[in-house]
Design a protein around this motif. Structure first.
Motif, PDB file in Angstrom:
ATOM      1  N   ILE A   1     -37.872  29.004  20.467  1.00 41.74           N
ATOM      2  CA  ILE A   1     -36.974  28.155  21.256  1.00 41.74           C
ATOM      3  C   ILE A   1     -37.195  26.709  20.876  1.00 41.74           C
ATOM      4  O   ILE A   1     -38.341  26.281  20.674  1.00 41.74           O
ATOM      5  N   GLU A   2     -36.144  25.966  20.727  1.00 34.77           N
ATOM      6  CA  GLU A   2     -36.232  24.565  20.317  1.00 34.77           C
ATOM      7  C   GLU A   2     -35.333  23.715  21.209  1.00 34.77           C
ATOM      8  O   GLU A   2     -34.350  24.201  21.774  1.00 34.77           O
ATOM      9  N   LEU A   3     -35.691  22.442  21.323  1.00 39.02           N
ATOM     10  CA  LEU A   3     -34.916  21.491  22.131  1.00 39.02           C
ATOM     11  C   LEU A   3     -34.534  20.314  21.256  1.00 39.02           C
ATOM     12  O   LEU A   3     -35.399  19.685  20.643  1.00 39.02           O
ATOM     13  N   GLY A   4     -33.253  19.995  21.192  1.00 34.38           N
ATOM     14  CA  GLY A   4     -32.778  18.854  20.415  1.00 34.38           C
ATOM     15  C   GLY A   4     -32.040  17.877  21.302  1.00 34.38           C
ATOM     16  O   GLY A   4     -31.819  18.114  22.486  1.00 34.38           O
ATOM     17  N   GLY A   5     -31.646  16.759  20.710  1.00 32.41           N
ATOM     18  CA  GLY A   5     -30.852  15.781  21.447  1.00 32.41           C
ATOM     19  C   GLY A   5     -31.636  14.557  21.840  1.00 32.41           C
ATOM     20  O   GLY A   5     -32.619  14.183  21.196  1.00 32.41           O
ATOM     21  N   GLU A   6     -31.217  13.945  22.943  1.00 38.59           N
ATOM     22  CA  GLU A   6     -31.769  12.646  23.334  1.00 38.59           C
ATOM     23  C   GLU A   6     -31.681  12.512  24.856  1.00 38.59           C
ATOM     24  O   GLU A   6     -31.076  13.355  25.533  1.00 38.59           O
ATOM     25  N   ALA A   7     -32.280  11.440  25.362  1.00 37.91           N
ATOM     26  CA  ALA A   7     -32.206  11.181  26.801  1.00 37.91           C
ATOM     27  C   ALA A   7     -30.751  10.977  27.206  1.00 37.91           C
ATOM     28  O   ALA A   7     -30.009  10.228  26.561  1.00 37.91           O
ATOM     29  N   ALA A   8     -30.328  11.670  28.241  1.00 43.90           N
ATOM     30  CA  ALA A   8     -28.920  11.604  28.672  1.00 43.90           C
ATOM     31  C   ALA A   8     -28.899  11.700  30.194  1.00 43.90           C
ATOM     32  O   ALA A   8     -29.294  12.716  30.755  1.00 43.90           O
ATOM     33  N   TYR A   9     -28.416  10.653  30.830  1.00 45.87           N
ATOM     34  CA  TYR A   9     -28.466  10.590  32.304  1.00 45.87           C
ATOM     35  C   TYR A   9     -27.131  11.014  32.920  1.00 45.87           C
ATOM     36  O   TYR A   9     -26.059  10.651  32.430  1.00 45.87           O
ATOM     37  N   ILE A  10     -27.250  11.779  33.984  1.00 43.51           N
ATOM     38  CA  ILE A  10     -26.086  12.152  34.785  1.00 43.51           C
ATOM     39  C   ILE A  10     -26.432  11.937  36.251  1.00 43.51           C
ATOM     40  O   ILE A  10     -27.607  11.779  36.601  1.00 43.51           O
ATOM     41  N   LEU A  11     -25.404  11.953  37.102  1.00 45.34           N
ATOM     42  CA  LEU A  11     -25.615  11.909  38.550  1.00 45.34           C
ATOM     43  C   LEU A  11     -25.601  13.356  39.037  1.00 45.34           C
ATOM     44  O   LEU A  11     -24.543  13.990  39.067  1.00 45.34           O
ATOM     45  N   GLY A  12     -26.780  13.882  39.385  1.00 48.89           N
ATOM     46  CA  GLY A  12     -26.839  15.303  39.703  1.00 48.89           C
ATOM     47  C   GLY A  12     -27.878  15.629  40.750  1.00 48.89           C
ATOM     48  O   GLY A  12     -28.667  14.783  41.172  1.00 48.89           O
ATOM     49  N   ASP A  13     -27.854  16.874  41.161  1.00 46.03           N
ATOM     50  CA  ASP A  13     -28.832  17.397  42.123  1.00 46.03           C
ATOM     51  C   ASP A  13     -29.920  18.132  41.333  1.00 46.03           C
ATOM     52  O   ASP A  13     -29.617  19.096  40.611  1.00 46.03           O
ATOM     53  N   GLN A  14     -31.154  17.705  41.437  1.00 48.59           N
ATOM     54  CA  GLN A  14     -32.218  18.222  40.583  1.00 48.59           C
ATOM     55  C   GLN A  14     -32.451  19.717  40.803  1.00 48.59           C
ATOM     56  O   GLN A  14     -32.572  20.477  39.853  1.00 48.59           O
ATOM     57  N   PHE A  15     -32.502  20.147  42.056  1.00 46.91           N
ATOM     58  CA  PHE A  15     -32.760  21.553  42.329  1.00 46.91           C
ATOM     59  C   PHE A  15     -31.669  22.424  41.710  1.00 46.91           C
ATOM     60  O   PHE A  15     -31.940  23.455  41.085  1.00 46.91           O
ATOM     61  N   ALA A  16     -30.417  22.014  41.867  1.00 47.97           N
ATOM     62  CA  ALA A  16     -29.304  22.799  41.325  1.00 47.97           C
ATOM     63  C   ALA A  16     -29.344  22.815  39.801  1.00 47.97           C
ATOM     64  O   ALA A  16     -29.103  23.853  39.168  1.00 47.97           O
ATOM     65  N   LEU A  17     -29.654  21.669  39.191  1.00 42.82           N
ATOM     66  CA  LEU A  17     -29.673  21.616  37.721  1.00 42.82           C
ATOM     67  C   LEU A  17     -30.816  22.460  37.150  1.00 42.82           C
ATOM     68  O   LEU A  17     -30.671  23.089  36.094  1.00 42.82           O
ATOM     69  N   VAL A  18     -31.961  22.469  37.836  1.00 41.97           N
ATOM     70  CA  VAL A  18     -33.063  23.332  37.396  1.00 41.97           C
ATOM     71  C   VAL A  18     -32.627  24.790  37.447  1.00 41.97           C
ATOM     72  O   VAL A  18     -32.891  25.578  36.530  1.00 41.97           O
ATOM     73  N   LEU A  19     -31.936  25.149  38.512  1.00 41.45           N
ATOM     74  CA  LEU A  19     -31.457  26.526  38.638  1.00 41.45           C
ATOM     75  C   LEU A  19     -30.445  26.860  37.539  1.00 41.45           C
ATOM     76  O   LEU A  19     -30.446  27.974  36.989  1.00 41.45           O
ATOM     77  N   LEU A  20     -29.583  25.894  37.213  1.00 43.11           N
ATOM     78  CA  LEU A  20     -28.606  26.112  36.131  1.00 43.11           C
ATOM     79  C   LEU A  20     -29.322  26.365  34.806  1.00 43.11           C
ATOM     80  O   LEU A  20     -29.012  27.321  34.078  1.00 43.11           O
ATOM     81  N   LEU A  21     -30.315  25.517  34.495  1.00 44.49           N
ATOM     82  CA  LEU A  21     -31.044  25.680  33.231  1.00 44.49           C
ATOM     83  C   LEU A  21     -31.834  26.993  33.216  1.00 44.49           C
ATOM     84  O   LEU A  21     -31.880  27.695  32.196  1.00 44.49           O
ATOM     85  N   GLN A  22     -32.448  27.330  34.345  1.00 47.11           N
ATOM     86  CA  GLN A  22     -33.213  28.581  34.409  1.00 47.11           C
ATOM     87  C   GLN A  22     -32.315  29.788  34.150  1.00 47.11           C
ATOM     88  O   GLN A  22     -32.686  30.704  33.417  1.00 47.11           O
ATOM     89  N   ASN A  23     -31.128  29.793  34.718  1.00 48.10           N
ATOM     90  CA  ASN A  23     -30.224  30.925  34.519  1.00 48.10           C
ATOM     91  C   ASN A  23     -29.727  30.992  33.081  1.00 48.10           C
ATOM     92  O   ASN A  23     -29.636  32.078  32.497  1.00 48.10           O
ATOM     93  N   LEU A  24     -29.371  29.845  32.507  1.00 45.15           N
ATOM     94  CA  LEU A  24     -28.909  29.857  31.108  1.00 45.15           C
ATOM     95  C   LEU A  24     -30.025  30.324  30.175  1.00 45.15           C
ATOM     96  O   LEU A  24     -29.797  31.130  29.255  1.00 45.15           O
ATOM     97  N   LEU A  25     -31.250  29.803  30.394  1.00 45.02           N
ATOM     98  CA  LEU A  25     -32.367  30.202  29.523  1.00 45.02           C
ATOM     99  C   LEU A  25     -32.752  31.656  29.769  1.00 45.02           C
ATOM    100  O   LEU A  25     -33.110  32.378  28.825  1.00 45.02           O
ATOM    101  N   ASN A  26     -32.685  32.077  31.020  1.00 47.65           N
ATOM    102  CA  ASN A  26     -33.014  33.474  31.325  1.00 47.65           C
ATOM    103  C   ASN A  26     -32.040  34.428  30.641  1.00 47.65           C
ATOM    104  O   ASN A  26     -32.430  35.443  30.054  1.00 47.65           O
ATOM    105  N   ASN A  27     -30.727  34.081  30.695  1.00 46.38           N
ATOM    106  CA  ASN A  27     -29.719  34.899  30.014  1.00 46.38           C
ATOM    107  C   ASN A  27     -29.966  34.922  28.510  1.00 46.38           C
ATOM    108  O   ASN A  27     -29.911  35.977  27.860  1.00 46.38           O
ATOM    109  N   ALA A  28     -30.223  33.724  27.948  1.00 49.44           N
ATOM    110  CA  ALA A  28     -30.445  33.653  26.498  1.00 49.44           C
ATOM    111  C   ALA A  28     -31.681  34.453  26.105  1.00 49.44           C
ATOM    112  O   ALA A  28     -31.679  35.178  25.088  1.00 49.44           O
TER     113      ALA A  28
END
Length: 462
Positions: free
Chosen positions: A315-342
């Motif tokens: 697994i690799e991570l690319g890109g750069e710092a990128a800021y959004i206006l978001g809810d941290q708990f929800a975004l963690v859950l989004l990333l966990q589900n995408l990574l879990n599926n992958a």
């Protein structure tokens, strides 16, 4: 009706103009009637004055007169005794004594015919257009101040209406300052009587929403407790039983393994159902704040790394710092589900690539894998709850509950993000892989849109 203030300004100015027009029309007619009476009395007075004058045979027959009035004095036997220089030599008008209208010298005249005691016939005429000219001057004198006063009236109405809308502006400010999770009643001080029904209705709605959210939270907490506790107890007892029967036959071990897998699957299903319920946009009390999505993805990958390591996945991570206006708990859950599926669908020793970067006022999150991928026809349906490609007979033989991408879709909707699926750049002919792209509004764009909305609100109420 785009603006209450403009509507009131136009309506009030139109009403004022209409009322003044009707008043001016009535004044014009009244002025004309009064002018008729005044001029008639003037003609009558002149005729009687001429009738009272003695006959002077030595006086001139023609008398100089202005162009506005004319007269004739005829003898009993029909000879003209005196006339003004602008009067014709023939009798002005015929018929009985009294008022009439005649045409001569290129004008319309109001004529009064009077017979004196000595039998002389007196005829005095006055131009009719003088009466209309006088009435026009009277009306003009009354209308001009009204026309000049309309801009002043418009300015005063604009200021007064703006002052009257201050309470509405305060209500809008109060609602705009409320955070998404703030459902406390509005605290307007001394709102006007006209706004009280709106304030009361809004507070009643907020109260009902607060009660509904409280019930949902209690249900969520109670359900989580009631479901997690027995599952955890079963899990512990199954593990203990597995240890006690470690020396027993392989069949027993296989049954215990299936029991443990079933419990794990049930536990995962319960968690995903609770997450799906929590992430519904109308239920979730989001707390938005500036978040570096790249850094958050790095932390989630680090927490999930043991799972990938067990299957020798890269697994690799690319890109750069990128800021959004978001809810941290929800975004963690989004990333966990995408990574879990992958991770689940990528074969052992396969590759997963995560990329976060800023592109054209958007922050783009990409998760690519080298798994079997999803056909074009199935890409819309996978966001439906409990839908799995191929059902439980998926060729990957990976267990799941079909809620992961539904949760991701809800979280993307919560952040006004767009999510698309496509073939992965890590795929091959036999395994095209899956590329999930989530396009978030950048922090600058979101801030600008919020500012513009506030300015539009202020402009609408100003």
């Amino acid at each position: 009706m785009k603006s209450i203030r403009i509507f009131l300004l136009i309506a009030l100015l139109s009403t004022i103009t209409l009322v003044n027009f009707v008043a001016a029309l009535h004044g014009y007619r009244a002025s004309m009637a009064e002018a008729e009476r005044l001029f008639d009395r003037q003609i009558l007075g002149t005729a009687r004055l001429l009738a009272a004058m003695p006959v002077n045979r030595a006086a001139s027959l023609v008398v100089n007169e202005n162009d506005l009035q004319a007269f004739q004095v005829w003898s009993r036997d029909g000879k003209i005794l005196m006339r003004s220089d602008n009067a014709p030599v023939t009798p002005i008008g015929e018929g009985k004594a009294g008022f009439s209208e005649e045409n001569f010298s290129g004008f319309r005249w109001r004529v009064y015919r009077h017979t004196g005691d000595d039998g002389r016939s007196i005829r005095v005429a006055e131009r009719v257009d003088l009466r209309f000219r006088l009435a026009d001057e009277v009306v003009l004198q009354s209308v001009v101040p009204i026309l000049l006063g309309l801009p002043v009236a418009g300015l005063l109405i604009w200021l007064v209406v703006g002052r009257g809308l201050n309470s509405l502006r305060q209500l809008a400010d109060e609602l705009r300052r409320k955070r998404a999770e703030d459902l406390t009643p509005l605290a307007l001080s001394s709102p006007p009587e006209e706004l009280l029904p709106l304030v009361r209705s809004t507070n009643a709605l907020l109260e009902r929403l607060q009660a509904s959210f409280d019930r949902e939270r209690r249900f969520s907490a109670d359900a989580a407790h009631e479901l997690r506790t027995p599952i955890a107890a079963i899990q512990v007892h199954a593990d203990n039983l597995a240890n006690l029967l470690a020396k027993n036959s392989g069949e027993t071990q296989q049954s215990l393994l299936q029991l443990q897998n079933s419990i794990a699957r049930m536990s995962h299903l319960v968690e995903q159902m609770l997450n799906l319920f929590r992430m519904t946009p109308e239920h979730y009390p989001a707390r938005f704040e500036p978040i570096d999505l790249h850094r958050l993805a790095r932390d989630v990958i680090a927490d999930s790394y043991p799972t990938f390591a067990r299957r020798a996945q890269e697994i690799e991570l690319g890109g750069e710092a990128a800021y959004i206006l978001g809810d941290q708990f929800a975004l963690v859950l989004l990333l966990q589900n995408l990574l879990n599926n992958a991770g689940k669908y990528t074969p052992e020793s396969g590759r997963i690539a995560v990329d976060v970067r800023v592109l054209e006022n958007a922050v783009v999150l990409q998760v690519a894998d080298s798994g079997p991928g999803i056909s074009t026809a199935e890409r819309e349906r996978v966001f439906e709850r409990f839908y799995r490609v191929g059902g439980d007979r998926h060729e990957s033989r990976v267990s799941g509950c079909g809620l992961g991408l539904s949760i991701v879709h809800h979280i993307a909707e919560l952040h006004q993000a767009q999510i698309t699926l496509g073939p992965s750049p890590l795929g091959r002919a036999q395994a095209p892989g899956l590329l999930v792209v989530v396009r978030f509004p950048s922090l600058e764009r979101t801030t600008r849109e919020i500012t513009n909305e506030n300015v539009e609100d202020e402009r609408a109420l100003s």
